[in-house]
Scaffold this motif. Sequence first.
Motif, PDB file in Angstrom:
ATOM      1  N   VAL A   1      38.783  45.972  41.010  1.00 31.52           N
ATOM      2  CA  VAL A   1      39.954  45.772  41.772  1.00 31.52           C
ATOM      3  C   VAL A   1      39.501  45.985  43.114  1.00 31.52           C
ATOM      4  O   VAL A   1      39.840  45.094  43.976  1.00 31.52           O
ATOM      5  N   GLU A   2      38.886  46.970  43.520  1.00 30.65           N
ATOM      6  CA  GLU A   2      38.547  47.388  44.929  1.00 30.65           C
ATOM      7  C   GLU A   2      37.684  46.173  45.501  1.00 30.65           C
ATOM      8  O   GLU A   2      37.795  45.532  46.770  1.00 30.65           O
ATOM      9  N   PHE A   3      36.651  45.761  44.760  1.00 26.74           N
ATOM     10  CA  PHE A   3      35.732  44.947  45.282  1.00 26.74           C
ATOM     11  C   PHE A   3      36.633  43.468  45.253  1.00 26.74           C
ATOM     12  O   PHE A   3      36.093  42.811  46.200  1.00 26.74           O
ATOM     13  N   LEU A   4      37.094  43.184  44.291  1.00 25.41           N
ATOM     14  CA  LEU A   4      37.793  42.029  44.120  1.00 25.41           C
ATOM     15  C   LEU A   4      39.013  41.738  45.439  1.00 25.41           C
ATOM     16  O   LEU A   4      38.945  40.703  46.044  1.00 25.41           O
ATOM     17  N   SER A   5      39.697  42.893  45.679  1.00 21.76           N
ATOM     18  CA  SER A   5      40.518  42.913  46.628  1.00 21.76           C
ATOM     19  C   SER A   5      39.947  42.467  48.008  1.00 21.76           C
ATOM     20  O   SER A   5      40.559  42.235  49.282  1.00 21.76           O
ATOM     21  N   LYS A   6      38.758  42.567  48.321  1.00 17.18           N
ATOM     22  CA  LYS A   6      37.937  42.505  49.469  1.00 17.18           C
ATOM     23  C   LYS A   6      37.459  40.829  49.621  1.00 17.18           C
ATOM     24  O   LYS A   6      37.081  40.396  50.665  1.00 17.18           O
ATOM     25  N   LYS A   7      37.637  40.139  48.444  1.00 19.88           N
ATOM     26  CA  LYS A   7      37.366  38.762  48.336  1.00 19.88           C
ATOM     27  C   LYS A   7      38.298  37.837  48.364  1.00 19.88           C
ATOM     28  O   LYS A   7      38.322  36.687  48.892  1.00 19.88           O
TER      29      LYS A   7
ATOM     30  N   PHE B   1      31.426  41.758  38.587  1.00 16.60           N
ATOM     31  CA  PHE B   1      32.511  41.448  37.878  1.00 16.60           C
ATOM     32  C   PHE B   1      33.314  40.684  38.761  1.00 16.60           C
ATOM     33  O   PHE B   1      34.161  39.554  38.634  1.00 16.60           O
ATOM     34  N   ALA B   2      33.476  41.188  39.961  1.00 20.57           N
ATOM     35  CA  ALA B   2      34.467  40.785  41.164  1.00 20.57           C
ATOM     36  C   ALA B   2      34.024  39.264  41.444  1.00 20.57           C
ATOM     37  O   ALA B   2      34.709  38.514  41.833  1.00 20.57           O
ATOM     38  N   ASN B   3      32.552  39.301  41.585  1.00 24.86           N
ATOM     39  CA  ASN B   3      32.030  38.070  42.219  1.00 24.86           C
ATOM     40  C   ASN B   3      32.335  37.026  41.131  1.00 24.86           C
ATOM     41  O   ASN B   3      32.641  35.978  41.529  1.00 24.86           O
TER      42      ASN B   3
END
Length: 286
Positions: free
Chosen positions: A16-22, A181-183
Motif C-alpha cells: 500500500v505504501e509503495f502504491l500510494s506513491k504511484k 507488487f505495487a509496480n
Amino acid sequence: MILITGATGNLGKATVEFLSKKIPSGNIAVLVRDENKASDLKALGVDVRTGDYHDKDSLVKAFRGVEKLLLISSNDFNDRLGQQKNAVDAAKEAGVKHILYTGVSMQNFEHSALKQIMGDHFDTEKHILESGLTYTFLRDNLYADVLPMFIGEHVFETGIHFPAGEGKVPFSLRIEMAEAFANVLSSEGHENKIYEISNGESYSFQDVANALSAHTGKTVAYHTVSADEFAKALNGAGVPEAMIGFSLAFATGAKDGDFDIPNNHLEQLLGRKPSSLNEAIREIYQ
C-alpha cells in the motif's frame, strides 16, 4: 479502484505504501478485519474497508467498485482454502475485473514435505482459473526476512544449526516483493501471467553463515544437523510441536531443492537487480 487485502500485515502494508506513491490514494482501498488497527493506513488517505475471509457477504460489500484486487494469501490456517475461495467468489460477484494472488514459488510440489502446508496456494490458483476472472499469479519464494526464525536469535553466539543440507533458496527481501507488487498493480500488461517472485541467485545456508560472518566480522559456522537433532533442540527450548513440524518441513523443502528456482521476474518487475544475500543480511540485522 485497486483494493489490497491483508493490509495490516507486513507485505500488505508495504505494498500500500509503495502504491500510494504511484497513484492517487483515493484510488486505493484496503481490506482489514479490525478498522481500529488501520489508523496508519487511514493517514495515507486510502479507503479502509472491513471484511472477513470467513464471511463472504462482508467481502462482496467490501469489493464493490473495485477493478483490481490483490488477494494476499491468508496466514490463518483455519480452512485457509475456504477463506480464499470466499474471496475469489466474492470478487466475481462484486464485479472485480482482475484478481492478483500471492501464492508460492515451488517445484517438486507433489513430492514435497511442504505439500500439506502449501497445497492451499495451488488450489486457490485453480479456483481463480475456474472463476474465469482475469488473473495474475505472484508466486513468492522464501523471504530473506524469515531467516531469523529458522536460524535462531542467538545465531552469532551458537552458529547455524539447521537440517537443510546443501540445499539452496533464492531468498529475497519482503520489502522488494511489495515494491514489485505495487509496480504490477499500477501498470498494465500483466493480465493472465504468472510471475515467480525470487532472487536471480540461490543461496545455501553456508552462504547465509558466510554473509552473517561478513556482516559482523565474527565467524558464524553452519552445522547441517539431522532432522531428529533439530527437533530435539527445539523441543528442549520449549517450541510448540506444531511449530517444530512447520520448521522441519521448510528445512526439508530447502534441502530437497523445492525452492531452488531462481529467475529474473523480480528484477524485471523492480526494474533493477534485487538485493543480494549480503545486502539482505545487512538490512535484516542492521
